[in-house]
Design a protein around this motif. Structure first.
Motif, PDB file in Angstrom:
ATOM      1  N   LYS A  23     -17.002 139.191  79.571  1.00  0.00           N
ATOM      2  CA  LYS A  23     -15.987 139.988  78.875  1.00  0.00           C
ATOM      3  C   LYS A  23     -14.718 139.171  78.686  1.00  0.00           C
ATOM      4  N   GLU A  24     -14.376 138.398  79.707  1.00  0.00           N
ATOM      5  CA  GLU A  24     -13.191 137.545  79.625  1.00  0.00           C
ATOM      6  C   GLU A  24     -13.363 136.489  78.518  1.00  0.00           C
ATOM      7  N   VAL A  25     -14.598 135.949  78.385  1.00  0.00           N
ATOM      8  CA  VAL A  25     -14.872 134.950  77.351  1.00  0.00           C
ATOM      9  C   VAL A  25     -14.641 135.532  75.966  1.00  0.00           C
ATOM     10  N   ILE A  26     -15.146 136.741  75.731  1.00  0.00           N
ATOM     11  CA  ILE A  26     -14.951 137.395  74.432  1.00  0.00           C
ATOM     12  C   ILE A  26     -13.467 137.615  74.167  1.00  0.00           C
ATOM     13  N   HIS A  27     -12.731 138.025  75.217  1.00  0.00           N
ATOM     14  CA  HIS A  27     -11.290 138.237  75.071  1.00  0.00           C
ATOM     15  C   HIS A  27     -10.592 136.932  74.687  1.00  0.00           C
ATOM     16  N   LEU A  28     -10.972 135.828  75.347  1.00  0.00           N
ATOM     17  CA  LEU A  28     -10.369 134.527  75.043  1.00  0.00           C
ATOM     18  C   LEU A  28     -10.678 134.109  73.608  1.00  0.00           C
ATOM     19  N   TYR A  29     -11.917 134.346  73.178  1.00  0.00           N
ATOM     20  CA  TYR A  29     -12.324 133.976  71.821  1.00  0.00           C
ATOM     21  C   TYR A  29     -11.525 134.775  70.780  1.00  0.00           C
ATOM     22  N   ASN A  30     -11.389 136.067  71.007  1.00  0.00           N
ATOM     23  CA  ASN A  30     -10.631 136.916  70.078  1.00  0.00           C
ATOM     24  C   ASN A  30      -9.150 136.516  70.034  1.00  0.00           C
ATOM     25  N   LYS A  31      -8.582 136.173  71.192  1.00  0.00           N
ATOM     26  CA  LYS A  31      -7.189 135.729  71.228  1.00  0.00           C
ATOM     27  C   LYS A  31      -7.024 134.423  70.462  1.00  0.00           C
ATOM     28  N   ALA A  32      -8.039 133.530  70.585  1.00  0.00           N
ATOM     29  CA  ALA A  32      -7.984 132.259  69.853  1.00  0.00           C
ATOM     30  C   ALA A  32      -7.972 132.513  68.348  1.00  0.00           C
ATOM     31  N   LEU A  33      -8.777 133.479  67.900  1.00  0.00           N
ATOM     32  CA  LEU A  33      -8.791 133.822  66.477  1.00  0.00           C
ATOM     33  C   LEU A  33      -7.415 134.308  66.020  1.00  0.00           C
ATOM     34  N   GLU A  34      -6.757 135.113  66.853  1.00  0.00           N
ATOM     35  CA  GLU A  34      -5.419 135.604  66.498  1.00  0.00           C
ATOM     36  C   GLU A  34      -4.425 134.447  66.377  1.00  0.00           C
ATOM     37  N   TYR A  35      -4.507 133.494  67.318  1.00  0.00           N
ATOM     38  CA  TYR A  35      -3.598 132.348  67.277  1.00  0.00           C
ATOM     39  C   TYR A  35      -3.871 131.478  66.054  1.00  0.00           C
ATOM     40  N   LEU A  36      -5.130 131.355  65.668  1.00  0.00           N
ATOM     41  CA  LEU A  36      -5.461 130.564  64.487  1.00  0.00           C
ATOM     42  C   LEU A  36      -4.908 131.221  63.221  1.00  0.00           C
ATOM     43  N   LYS A  37      -4.958 132.562  63.163  1.00  0.00           N
ATOM     44  CA  LYS A  37      -4.371 133.268  62.024  1.00  0.00           C
ATOM     45  C   LYS A  37      -2.868 132.989  61.930  1.00  0.00           C
TER      46      LYS A  37
ATOM     47  N   LYS B 217      -1.667 130.183  62.756  1.00  0.00           N
ATOM     48  CA  LYS B 217      -1.620 128.719  62.613  1.00  0.00           C
ATOM     49  C   LYS B 217      -1.114 128.037  63.869  1.00  0.00           C
ATOM     50  N   ASN B 218      -1.372 128.651  65.019  1.00  0.00           N
ATOM     51  CA  ASN B 218      -0.999 128.069  66.310  1.00  0.00           C
ATOM     52  C   ASN B 218      -2.254 127.439  66.922  1.00  0.00           C
ATOM     53  N   THR B 219      -2.622 126.272  66.396  1.00  0.00           N
ATOM     54  CA  THR B 219      -3.892 125.642  66.773  1.00  0.00           C
ATOM     55  C   THR B 219      -3.908 125.209  68.232  1.00  0.00           C
ATOM     56  N   ASP B 220      -2.789 124.697  68.750  1.00  0.00           N
ATOM     57  CA  ASP B 220      -2.760 124.172  70.120  1.00  0.00           C
ATOM     58  C   ASP B 220      -3.113 125.249  71.139  1.00  0.00           C
ATOM     59  N   VAL B 221      -2.500 126.435  71.001  1.00  0.00           N
ATOM     60  CA  VAL B 221      -2.776 127.525  71.946  1.00  0.00           C
ATOM     61  C   VAL B 221      -4.215 128.023  71.773  1.00  0.00           C
ATOM     62  N   ALA B 222      -4.704 128.059  70.517  1.00  0.00           N
ATOM     63  CA  ALA B 222      -6.084 128.472  70.258  1.00  0.00           C
ATOM     64  C   ALA B 222      -7.062 127.538  70.955  1.00  0.00           C
ATOM     65  N   ILE B 223      -6.775 126.226  70.916  1.00  0.00           N
ATOM     66  CA  ILE B 223      -7.644 125.245  71.586  1.00  0.00           C
ATOM     67  C   ILE B 223      -7.688 125.500  73.080  1.00  0.00           C
ATOM     68  N   ILE B 224      -6.544 125.823  73.670  1.00  0.00           N
ATOM     69  CA  ILE B 224      -6.507 126.103  75.118  1.00  0.00           C
ATOM     70  C   ILE B 224      -7.400 127.287  75.453  1.00  0.00           C
ATOM     71  N   ARG B 225      -7.314 128.377  74.653  1.00  0.00           N
ATOM     72  CA  ARG B 225      -8.137 129.564  74.891  1.00  0.00           C
ATOM     73  C   ARG B 225      -9.629 129.235  74.726  1.00  0.00           C
ATOM     74  N   LEU B 226      -9.958 128.480  73.683  1.00  0.00           N
ATOM     75  CA  LEU B 226     -11.376 128.168  73.416  1.00  0.00           C
ATOM     76  C   LEU B 226     -11.957 127.241  74.471  1.00  0.00           C
ATOM     77  N   LYS B 227     -11.157 126.280  74.956  1.00  0.00           N
ATOM     78  CA  LYS B 227     -11.649 125.384  76.018  1.00  0.00           C
ATOM     79  C   LYS B 227     -11.954 126.187  77.289  1.00  0.00           C
ATOM     80  N   LYS B 228     -11.099 127.172  77.577  1.00  0.00           N
ATOM     81  CA  LYS B 228     -11.345 128.007  78.752  1.00  0.00           C
ATOM     82  C   LYS B 228     -12.591 128.866  78.565  1.00  0.00           C
ATOM     83  N   ALA B 229     -12.772 129.394  77.336  1.00  0.00           N
ATOM     84  CA  ALA B 229     -13.960 130.219  77.045  1.00  0.00           C
ATOM     85  C   ALA B 229     -15.235 129.409  77.202  1.00  0.00           C
ATOM     86  N   VAL B 230     -15.236 128.182  76.676  1.00  0.00           N
ATOM     87  CA  VAL B 230     -16.418 127.308  76.778  1.00  0.00           C
ATOM     88  C   VAL B 230     -16.645 126.889  78.223  1.00  0.00           C
ATOM     89  N   GLY B 231     -15.558 126.749  78.979  1.00  0.00           N
ATOM     90  CA  GLY B 231     -15.704 126.394  80.394  1.00  0.00           C
ATOM     91  C   GLY B 231     -16.387 127.497  81.189  1.00  0.00           C
TER      92      GLY B 231
END
Length: 461
Positions: free
Chosen positions: A128-142, A144-158
């Motif tokens: 559930k936390e992974v899905i939350h991180l992925y959705n937050k990354a999508l919001e940051y990408l919208k 155009k905050n790529t750096d924060v999105a990368i942090i969320r996605l790296k944690k989700a993949v981890g």
């Protein structure tokens, strides 16, 4: 491999039926079900082979088609759930297994998967936390905050390395930042899990024109650890044979001295110390033995309590599953009713077709039958018309899907014989002569002295 022969389920009343022409419960004609279900098995087999080849995207497509033709194909549904779980779509996987279990209580596979997830609630929370991180990354990408999105996605993949969508999105972020080495690592990782993922394949092709082997300064974390070391050549060779002989002699003398000191000075004191330690440990062992006996008694009491709690929890879980199954079915009834009111008969028929009548109470069963009467025939006509138009437009694959669906909702009326005949024409256009003749023969046998039967005879000749 292979999907074992399933028992037929009457699409009208939901009861098990033999391979006969008429249902023994509601006495409606169901011989047309056989061919539909065999096609569902064929799609399952294709999905199985695609999954073996790690082309999970293609496997999902085939398995969804198998379930569209036969919702009771639990092997296809369980495999679909397993693939969803493999690519990190845990919620969708659990949904498929719950539906499979509600349709067939004897299905041990879905029960096993559901139990495995229930045994590890922490793992479910992490998903559930992974899905939350992925959705937050999508919001940051919208934003155009790529750096924060990368942090969320790296944690989700981890947390979940198999979450393909997160890997692919992380790879895209790295591509946008021109970190091609990192992007290549993520995209290749996604393709190892699902070799048919379309976005990953597209990004991999785009990366082929970039330098993905050179590590840039901002990608230092990816420097390989197995780099070869430089070979250092000695400047000159030194003769150490004399000093080596003296070193060996001094070592032997030192060893003899240490033996004497240990034997005559240290050893007696150590013996006395060991005797005291043995006495202390013996007394300690007696104390620990008493404590262990008490712990065993307490553990047995706790085990009995836990077993009783477990039985209670299992009963509550079964009741919850039953209530959940009934709720899901009633929700589909409401959806179907809404679609009928909006004259969306095909959508209403699909919702009703995916209902398990055995989970409905008597009042809901009456509603279910009334709604089927209100939309099944209309849905069949609408699907037939769409299929006929697609056939005339030479979209034979699309026509085939629509005409097959029309047969599901109306197996005995005028629409059925037209659908059967034009399915024959569709298969003929696709080059499937044997299947085309089967449809023509079915029209001739089941609907003799009709316009479609006469045309079918002409086609066969």
């Amino acid at each position: 491999m292979g999907n074992k022969m399933m028992e037929y389920v009457c699409p009208y009343c939901g009861n098990k039926a033999k391979h006969d022409v008429y249902c023994h419960t509601c006495h409606r004609k169901i011989d047309w079900v056989k061919e539909i279900w065999e096609r569902s098995i064929a799609y399952y087999n294709r999905g199985y082979y695609a999954a073996e080849e790690k082309n999970l995207t293609l496997a999902i497509d085939y398995l969804q088609k198998a379930l569209h033709l036969n919702k009771y194909n639990t092997e296809a549904r369980n495999l679909l759930g397993l693939i969803y779980f493999e690519v990190g779509r845990v919620g969708e996987a659990l949904k498929e297994w719950i539906i499979s279990h509600s349709l067939n209580k004897e299905d041990e596979v879905s029960t096993h998967y559901i139990n495995e997830i229930q045994k590890s609630p922490k793992q479910l929370v992490s998903y559930k936390e992974v899905i939350h991180l992925y959705n937050k990354a999508l919001e940051y990408l919208k934003q155009k905050n790529t750096d924060v999105a990368i942090i969320r996605l790296k944690k989700a993949v981890g947390v979940n390395p198999n979450f393909v969508e997160a890997k692919v999105l992380l790879g895209l972020c790295y591509m946008q930042d021109k970190q091609f080495y990192k992007a290549n690592e993520q995209i290749k990782g996604a393709l190892k899990i699902d070799s048919g993922h379309q976005k990953a394949l597209r990004y991999f092709k785009a990366l082929s024109g970039e330098d993905t082997s050179t590590v840039q300064p901002y990608e230092l974390e990816y420097i390989p650890t197995n780099q070869s070391h430089k070979k250092v050549k000695p400047v000159r060779v030194i003769d150490r044979s004399i000093s080596l002989r003296y070193s060996v002699l001094y070592f032997i003398i030192g060893l003899i001295a240490m033996f004497v000191i240990y034997h005559f000075l240290i050893h007696p004191n150590q013996v006395k110390s060991y005797e005291q330690e043995i006495t202390r440990l013996t007394n300690k062992q007696d104390e620990l033995s008493d404590e262990l006996n008490q712990i065993i008694k307490d553990t047995n009491l706790k085990a009995a309590t836990l077993e009783a709690d477990n039985r209670k929890l299992k009963t509550q879980t079964q009741e919850y599953e039953k209530q959940l199954g009934a709720y899901v079915q009633k929700d589909k009834l409401v959806t179907a009713k809404t679609h009928i009111e909006e004259r969306m008969y095909v959508e209403a028929a699909e919702a009703l077709y995916n209902i398990a009548p055995s989970l409905l109470d008597e009042e809901s069963k009456m509603t279910y039958e009334a709604l089927k009467e209100a939309c099944y025939e209309k849905a069949a006509v609408e699907l037939y018309n769409e299929g006929y138009q697609l056939l005339n437009g030479e979209d034979y694959a699309g026509a085939k899907g629509k005409l097959e669906a029309a047969l599901i909702y109306d197996g005995t009326s005028q629409t059925a014989r037209r659908s059967l005949y034009y399915l024959g024409e569709t298969e003929e256009k696709l080059g499937n002569i044997t299947e085309a003749q089967n449809y023509y023969n079915k029209v001739i046998t089941e609907f003799p002295d009709t316009y479609e039967a006469r045309r079918a005879k002409e086609r066969i000749q």
